[in-house]
Design a protein around this motif. Structure first.
Motif, PDB file in Angstrom:
ATOM      1  N   ARG A  42       0.829  -1.202   0.000  1.00  0.00           N
ATOM      2  CA  ARG A  42       0.000   0.000   0.000  1.00  0.00           C
ATOM      3  C   ARG A  42       0.866   1.256   0.000  1.00  0.00           C
ATOM      4  N   ALA A  43       1.967   1.209   0.748  1.00  0.00           N
ATOM      5  CA  ALA A  43       2.835   2.385   0.805  1.00  0.00           C
ATOM      6  C   ALA A  43       3.453   2.679  -0.560  1.00  0.00           C
ATOM      7  N   ALA A  66       0.862   3.773  -3.095  1.00  0.00           N
ATOM      8  CA  ALA A  66       0.423   5.149  -2.852  1.00  0.00           C
ATOM      9  C   ALA A  66       1.442   6.133  -3.420  1.00  0.00           C
ATOM     10  N   ARG A 105       0.815   8.753  -6.563  1.00  0.00           N
ATOM     11  CA  ARG A 105       1.071  10.192  -6.514  1.00  0.00           C
ATOM     12  C   ARG A 105       1.881  10.634  -7.720  1.00  0.00           C
ATOM     13  N   TYR A 127       4.205   2.881   8.068  1.00  0.00           N
ATOM     14  CA  TYR A 127       3.711   2.521   6.734  1.00  0.00           C
ATOM     15  C   TYR A 127       2.445   3.328   6.439  1.00  0.00           C
ATOM     16  N   GLU A 128       1.607   3.375   7.462  1.00  0.00           N
ATOM     17  CA  GLU A 128       0.349   4.094   7.312  1.00  0.00           C
ATOM     18  C   GLU A 128       0.633   5.542   6.900  1.00  0.00           C
ATOM     19  N   MET A 180       3.137   6.603   5.253  1.00  0.00           N
ATOM     20  CA  MET A 180       3.590   6.675   3.858  1.00  0.00           C
ATOM     21  C   MET A 180       2.414   6.591   2.891  1.00  0.00           C
ATOM     22  N   VAL A 181       1.395   5.837   3.284  1.00  0.00           N
ATOM     23  CA  VAL A 181       0.230   5.727   2.411  1.00  0.00           C
ATOM     24  C   VAL A 181      -0.464   7.083   2.304  1.00  0.00           C
ATOM     25  N   ASP A 238       0.748   9.964   2.748  1.00  0.00           N
ATOM     26  CA  ASP A 238       1.596  11.045   2.224  1.00  0.00           C
ATOM     27  C   ASP A 238       2.059  11.974   3.331  1.00  0.00           C
TER      28      ASP A 238
END
Lengths: 948, 439
Positions: free
Chosen positions: A762-763, A766, A770, B433-434, B436-437, B439
């Motif tokens: 997910r990272a 994402a 972007r 990690y969260e 990074m998701v 931003d």
């Protein structure tokens, strides 16, 4: 005991919905008199209300709950007007359970498809999209066309995703309010979207809500199989063949007692599905190969040998796979169906190919993967339907946070589940089954026998043949698969005996007296197909299995070992049809076919398309196509004539006691047993089930433990005498529970480990998204640069040392290495600065250098810089992510040993995986910065090409 | 070891992220709440006891006070307070040790542990609970009988009532420990022991401070020396605890695939000190034996032997030597219990892995055994030194306020702290990690 005290918790859960059902029923009185136009206007009204709260998810959720009764009532009314189907009250309850993000357990024939329309309508109102997930393309299309009418009537757009659709079609369909799709299409589209090079290639919107049909099959049975997009790797296949030869020469160990040193060359661990070479086995294998060490890193053999032995001992033809057209095709253990295109990983498939002497296909490397578990958890709200979920309730709750609620049946089930009979030996069991079949056949009751493998189904078939009992055989063998519809259609007829693998489990609807729908459809095919299917098409493609439209080129068909096959006739065996057609019906049929030939041209359609026309004609979706209309008319007529006969036979069969289902072995999960049992007693029909077991069954042998082995000896009874014993029943149940927990634990472990990958995926996705969307690309690159500078400074400056000892020279060289535009930078400039100040200074320098670079590039072509930025970042992310996937896989394997150091492997995996991830991110940043500054397109050439 | 700054965030960042990670925050709160609950329970008195007489007796009788004091270390002062949680987590810990020993001895248990996977382990956990119930019953009856003389109304009813209260308290604590393991952070039982050890720290500190204020210069010097030795011991313990030998391992599957990545992470870690704190506990228990025997029998010969074996006797070096030998012996015993090289070799085979240059099967088990032997002797001697030196320095400086903070306690503290910190770390990682998701 708690149940007695508090009452069945399920009953309480269902009770909660009762007031809402009453409310809906009351609303019905207001809604019924509305005109079509007013009814349709309701949708717009709901939407308007939702628009006002679209900014806050919490408020939206609340409003949806508020709208539910009215929306459901509207849906019910619309369905009544369009399809002539009115949702039952229990179906309303099912719809509410689904709306609450739970799993609704509904028995076979209770109309799950209709239930799904309710929550999908409500949740699609916000315009964020609702997905209805089915297990195969056919069901997706059927539901989209059939149920979609109601949604369309109410003013929602309905989309459908099918295999072989182009990206544009997919995007258009995903943009609809409600989209019908299969689980694999959804998953693969997600993966492909995250490999897209430009934003225009992305087809899916952010997820909102999904209803999954057969949810246990997808989230539990398929939980361990990831969706993989892979690329091919070249690797020699000789090793596989040598390994197969060696494996064939090695001897299996005969003493399984763990206390003694095993003899032979290898042991087989059936429970762990693994093989272990003995010390002697290693020596023998090395001698046969003429090498000194199987694990020699320059010439590794170990993996090939292990796989070859596994292929020899654990992968059995006609059980785990079948050979079809020179290919190894996996047979799914849960559904008994072939799974073309799916391959065992890690070289195992190649080992089996080598064993069977078919062509060895190249190995693959994972480019992107995701498990269904994690894919569906991406949905903010998820719900599911199935006939069997209750036994796995705990797992759904713990892993997916999905509650299971059993929806009461509309009519009370009249199925009787008779107690198991157990035999000492397997052969005794089979004889008893054959005898039982013979008896019921004589009585005239239809019988369905469920077996666990192709091999066993054929064994029983042979046994019945010896006794002269007519029967049908349904298994994954191509010749039988072809007749599936035919076999199922008549499985409920008087005195019919059907032997099947698990194929006749999930989703198979056996109608007592015979299925007039299917029969009529088959009749249609007989007339339609030979006239319309083009000649090149029918090499040996199997209807409904061939993947892409266009199918396999005929040339390959000629090359197959079967030689040239005779042209298919699509003639069903004549005894399937209950009655001769009247001349009127025949005339109608011929007219429809003639019109088809006139419209499309004779023998001009591909098999799939032709099949499609029949399917559409047999469904109720409205159509403008005159051929379909004509065809439908004929179909209705044929059906009516057949139904007259089957209806009568149905009454007879019901009188006799309905369908009897015989189970021949307990499966690895009670769910599969229940699926099989569920074939009997549909929609309040009578029916009965019984399981025949033996002490030699796999389940008991592998998981039963010593107790069962002792029992075997204790019972000194004849082979064909059934054993009854409370202790035996308990051990049986114990063994099955043990298997269930065994696999549950494995899945849980997989899930826990996969969570790490999921976070990383997910990272990185994402980050990728972007970039793909091109938001502040330049800032992104500069940020990468700044982070890189910081890292260089940190790596070269030890804060604990006095500033005179800092190796600034080296630091500056490193910076120049990445940013050649900073050639003028001198170590002297950095003297007397604190590390923080150095960083700030370098950040400024970087920005200046980058602007300079941008000016240079933009001179060649304005806007080129942005393109280059996107290209380089995506390229680096994709390449390094792919490598990272492999590194993680290696890590996953090696942390297993950490337990010996008294470390928790999972914790180690998490923290080391994180380190690896950070390293990858660092590498991405560095490579991007380096490439950006080295980017030097020549003005005369076409810049686009230079980028690549 | 150089830790690059970009990777490991500083303490402040970590704490911030801990506070932000919602799952973690809840878990920490649950853990802290449950731990406080456990502390409170210690001060809920068992009914029907004349407290004044009891505590007078405790203070009056040095010998009795000593025994209770030793047990207090692990029950966090629960015994001297005679609270309902007086037994604390001890019965559960004892039961775990008993089952660990039994697993090595009874094939049926071994089978459960090794071959039945998670289900088997659950069964063993269930057995552990039953054994702790039995143990708690036994212990509580002994205590109940013993405290009868302080009872307000002695009699069988009092015994039953007291025993029941203690057993119930102990079972409750066990349940809490499992709750912490499941819903909180770290291992519940370890944390409870940790808490109990730490609970005595303020009192020790206070006593030390009082001593320093009242004592002369040499006392202060002694305290300073003791503190330094203590810090050194902690460093030593971290080494013993974390010291591992990494034996490289190749996997058949990876050999075929891309090899570059696997080499760094693919190893078999063998700990320097396999047995953890257990060798010390067993060794101390055995060394106490002649002491108790002497007290019990008052036999002249036994008394003399006990005197020789006492750390405060005329020959402390004999005591030290004995202690060391016992620790080494028990280290071997425990390491053989925890790690069976034959099973290890079999497991490597199952994974399709091998140690480069060593044949799979018997050769591997022999090789691992050899490595283990050398490691264990090294680890055991080191462990022995860490155990003896603080006691020796205590004896030399004659400052006893830190008694109880021996190597055993420190080993437990360090071990639990490291494990718990690691677990917290993984939660923080998911939080990152969260981040990074988003931003």
């Amino acid at each position: 005991m708690l149940n007695l005290l508090l009452g069945d918790p399920n009953v309480r859960k269902v009770k909660k919905y009762k007031p809402l059902v009453t409310e809906i029923n009351l609303l019905e009185e207001d809604i019924e008199p509305l005109s079509d136009k007013d009814l349709i206007a309701k949708t717009a009204e709901f939407r308007q209300k939702l628009d006002k709260v679209s900014h806050s998810p919490a408020a939206e959720k609340e409003l949806l709950a508020e709208l539910l009764p009215e929306a459901f009532a509207v849906m019910r009314e619309a369905s009544k007007r369009v399809l002539g189907l009115r949702h039952f009250d229990v179906q309303m309850i099912g719809g509410m359970i689904l709306h609450d993000g739970q799993i609704a357990e509904m028995k076979t024939g209770e109309g799950k498809t209709l239930v799904a329309t309710l929550p999908s309508y409500l949740n699609a109102l916000s315009g964020k999209g609702a997905h209805v997930v089915t297990v195969n393309d056919y069901l997706a299309r059927r539901d989209a066309e059939w149920m979609g009418q109601v949604h369309r009537f109410l003013g929602l757009s309905v989309g459908l995703i099918q295999q072989g659709m182009s990206p544009e079609e997919r995007r258009r369909n995903y943009n609809c309010d409600i989209t019908y799709a299969t689980n694999s299409e959804l998953g693969f589209d997600y993966l492909r979207d995250n490999m897209a090079a430009v934003i225009e290639e992305v087809v899916q919107r952010p997820f909102n809500y999904a209803v999954i049909d057969e949810v246990d099959s997808i989230l539990i049975d398929e939980a361990r199989t990831p969706l993989i997009i892979s690329g091919q790797v070249d690797r020699p296949s000789e090793k596989y063949m040598r390994a197969s030869e060696v494996a064939a020469l090695l001897q299996r160990s005969t003493n399984t007692d763990s206390e003694e040193e095993p003899d032979g060359d290898y042991e087989v661990d059936e429970k762990g599905r693994n093989v272990l070479l003995t010390d002697q086995g290693f020596i023998n294998a090395e001698q046969l190969l003429g090498v000194s060490d199987l694990f020699d890193s320059n010439d590794p053999w170990a993996h090939y040998i292990f796989n070859a032995i596994k292929a020899k001992e654990l992968f059995i033809k006609d059980v785990n796979y079948i050979v079809r057209g020179g290919e190894i095709v996996i047979v799914d253990e849960f559904t008994g169906r072939v799974m073309p295109g799916r391959r065992w990983s890690d070289g195992l498939h190649q080992a089996v190919e080598s064993k069977e002497g078919v062509e060895i296909q190249p190995e693959t490397q994972t480019l992107a993967s995701i498990t269904y578990q994690n894919f569906f958890l991406l949905y903010p709200k998820l719900s599911g339907m199935t006939g069997t979920a209750k036994t796995e309730e705990l797992e759904f709750e713990k892993t997916y946070k999905l509650e299971v609620t059993v929806v009461p049946t509309n009519r009370v089930s009249r199925r009787r589940d008779q107690p198991d009979v157990v035999y000492k030996t397997e052969i005794g069991k089979w004889r008893a089954i054959a005898a039982d079949c013979a008896e019921l056949h004589a009585e005239g009751r239809p019988v369905l026998v469920g077996t666990t493998s192709v091999e066993k189904s054929e064994f029983l078939s042979q046994l019945l043949n010896e006794q002269g009992i007519p029967h049908n055989l349904l298994n994954a063998k191509p010749e039988n698969v072809e007749r599936e519809a035919e076999i199922v259609a008549q499985a409920g007829r008087r005195g019919a005996v059907t032997i099947s693998t698990n194929m006749a489990g999930r989703g198979t609807d056996i109608i007592l007296g015979g299925n007039a729908d299917y029969m009529a459809r088959l009749k249609l095919r007989e007339y339609w197909m030979p006239q319309l299917v083009s000649f090149e098409e029918d090499g040996f493609g199997i209807a409904g299995v061939a993947g892409l439209e266009g199918g396999r080129p005929a040339a390959q068909g000629f090359g197959s070992p079967n030689g040239q096959k005779p042209r298919k006739t699509w003639k069903a065996s004549s005894d399937i049809f209950p009655a001769e057609l009247s001349t009127e019906a025949e005339k109608l049929l011929k007219a429809a076919v003639d019109l088809g030939v006139k419209t499309y041209g004779g023998n001009s359609l591909s098999e799939l398309v032709a099949e499609d026309k029949i399917a559409t004609a047999a469904e109720k979706a409205p159509t403008d196509d005159p051929v379909i209309q004509k065809l439908r008319e004929a179909y209705q007529q044929v059906r009516k004539e057949y139904e007259a006969v089957t209806k009568q036979e149905q009454a007879e069969v019901v009188e006799l006691g309905g369908l009897h289902v015989i189970g021949t072995e307990r499966h690895e999960s009670r769910r599969v047993d229940n699926q099989l049992r569920g074939r009997a007693g549909r929609q309040g029909d009578p029916g009965s089930t019984r399981f025949f077991l033996s002490l030699e069954d796999n389940l008991l042998r592998i998981f039963g433990g010593d107790r069962v082995a002792k029992l075997m000896n204790a019972f000194r009874v004849e082979e064909d005498m059934p054993i009854e014993s409370g202790m035996l029943t308990r051990s049986l149940e114990g063994a099955q529970k043990k298997v269930e927990t065994y696999y549950y634990d494995i899945r849980k472990q997989v899930f826990e480990y996969d969570e790490v990958m999921n976070n990383q995926r997910r990272a990185i996705y994402a980050e990728r998204r972007r970039v793909l969307e091109g938001r502040e690309l330049k800032e992104q690159v500069i940020q990468y640069g700044e982070r890189t500078m910081d890292e260089i400074v940190d790596a070269h400056i030890n804060v604990d040392l006095p500033s005179e000892e800092w190796d600034l020279e080296k630091l500056v060289n490193k910076v120049k290495q990445f940013v050649y535009l900073l050639e003028d930078l001198e170590a002297k400039q950095l003297e007397d600065l604190s590390p923080e100040a150095i960083k700030i200074f370098l950040h400024e320098q970087l920005r200046i250098a980058y602007d300079l670079k941008e000016a240079q590039i933009d001179q060649i072509q304005p806007g080129l810089m942005r393109q280059a930025e996107r290209y380089f970042i995506l390229q680096q992310i994709d390449t390094l992510w792919r490598e990272h996937l492999q590194a993680m896989e290696a890590l996953r394997e090696s942390v297993g040993l950490r337990g010996y150091g008294q470390k928790d492997p999972l914790l180690e995996y998490k923290s080391e995986g994180y380190e690896l991830f950070l390293e990858m991110m660092t590498a991405i940043r560095r490579n991007v910065i380096y490439s950006m500054f080295m980017f030097d397109p020549q003005p005369q050439a076409r810049p686009q090409a230079e980028v690549v | 070891m150089v830790v690059s700054r970009g990777k490991t965030p500083n303490a402040q960042e970590t704490f911030l992220q801990m506070a932000q990670a919602s799952g973690l925050r809840g878990r920490i709160l649950i853990t802290v709440g449950l731990l406080i609950l456990c502390r409170l329970g210690i001060f809920i008195p068992v009914p029907g006891i004349d407290r004044v007489a009891f505590s007078n007796d405790l203070q009056g009788n040095a010998n009795l006070g000593g025994v209770i004091g030793f047990l207090d270390i692990f029950s966090g002062g629960g015994l001297s307070a005679l609270g309902v949680f007086a037994l604390g987590i001890l019965p559960y810990i004892n039961a775990s040790i008993i089952l660990q020993l039994l697993t090595a001895a009874v094939p049926a248990l071994e089978d459960l542990q090794k071959n039945e996977g998670e289900a088997g382990r659950r069964k063993i956990a269930q057995l552990t609970r039953y054994v702790s119930l039995g143990w708690a019953l036994l212990q509580s009856i002994v205590i109940a009988v013993w405290v009868t003389r302080y009872a307000v109304t002695p009699g069988p009813l009092f015994t039953i009532q007291t025993a029941l209260a203690l057993v119930a308290g102990s079972m409750f604590v066990m349940w809490i420990s499992e709750l912490i393991t499941e819903r909180g952070i770290g291992n519940g039982a370890s944390l409870l022991i940790f808490l109990n050890i730490v609970a005595t720290l303020p009192r020790s500190l206070q006593q030390t401070l009082e001593l320093a204020q009242s004592g002369d210069r040499s006392t202060v010097g002694g305290i300073v020396i003791l503190l330094i030795v203590f810090l050194a011991t902690i460093v030593g313990i971290v080494f013993v605890q974390e010291g591992t030998r990494r034996i490289p391992v190749v996997s058949a599957r990876r050999q075929v695939g891309n090899r570059v990545y696997s080499e760094r992470s693919s190893y078999l870690p063998l700990r320097l000190n396999q047995g953890g704190v257990m060798p010390i506990i067993f060794a101390s228990a055995i060394l106490v034996l002649p002491f108790s025997l002497a007290n019990f029998t008052s036999n002249e010969v036994v008394l003399r032997i006990a005197n020789y074996l006492s750390p405060n006797g005329p020959t402390p070096w004999i005591y030290a030597l004995f202690y060391l030998v016992l620790i080494v012996a028990f280290s071997y015993f425990y390491s053989s219990l925890i790690l069976n090289p034959v099973d290890l070799a079999q497991n490597l085979k199952k994974m399709g892995s091998s140690i480069p240059g060593v044949r799979p099967g018997r050769a591997t088990s022999q090789y691992v055994q050899g490595v283990l032997n050398r490691l264990t002797i090294l680890g055991a001697v080191f462990l022995g030194l860490v155990a003896i030196i603080p006691t020796a320095v205590e004896g030399a400086t004659r400052i006893r306020t830190f008694q109880g903070f021996g190597a055993t306690s420190l080993l437990i503290l360090v071990g639990v702290a490291i494990d718990t910190a690691k677990q917290v770390q993984t939660y923080v990682i998911s939080q990152r990690y969260e981040g990074m998701v988003k931003d």
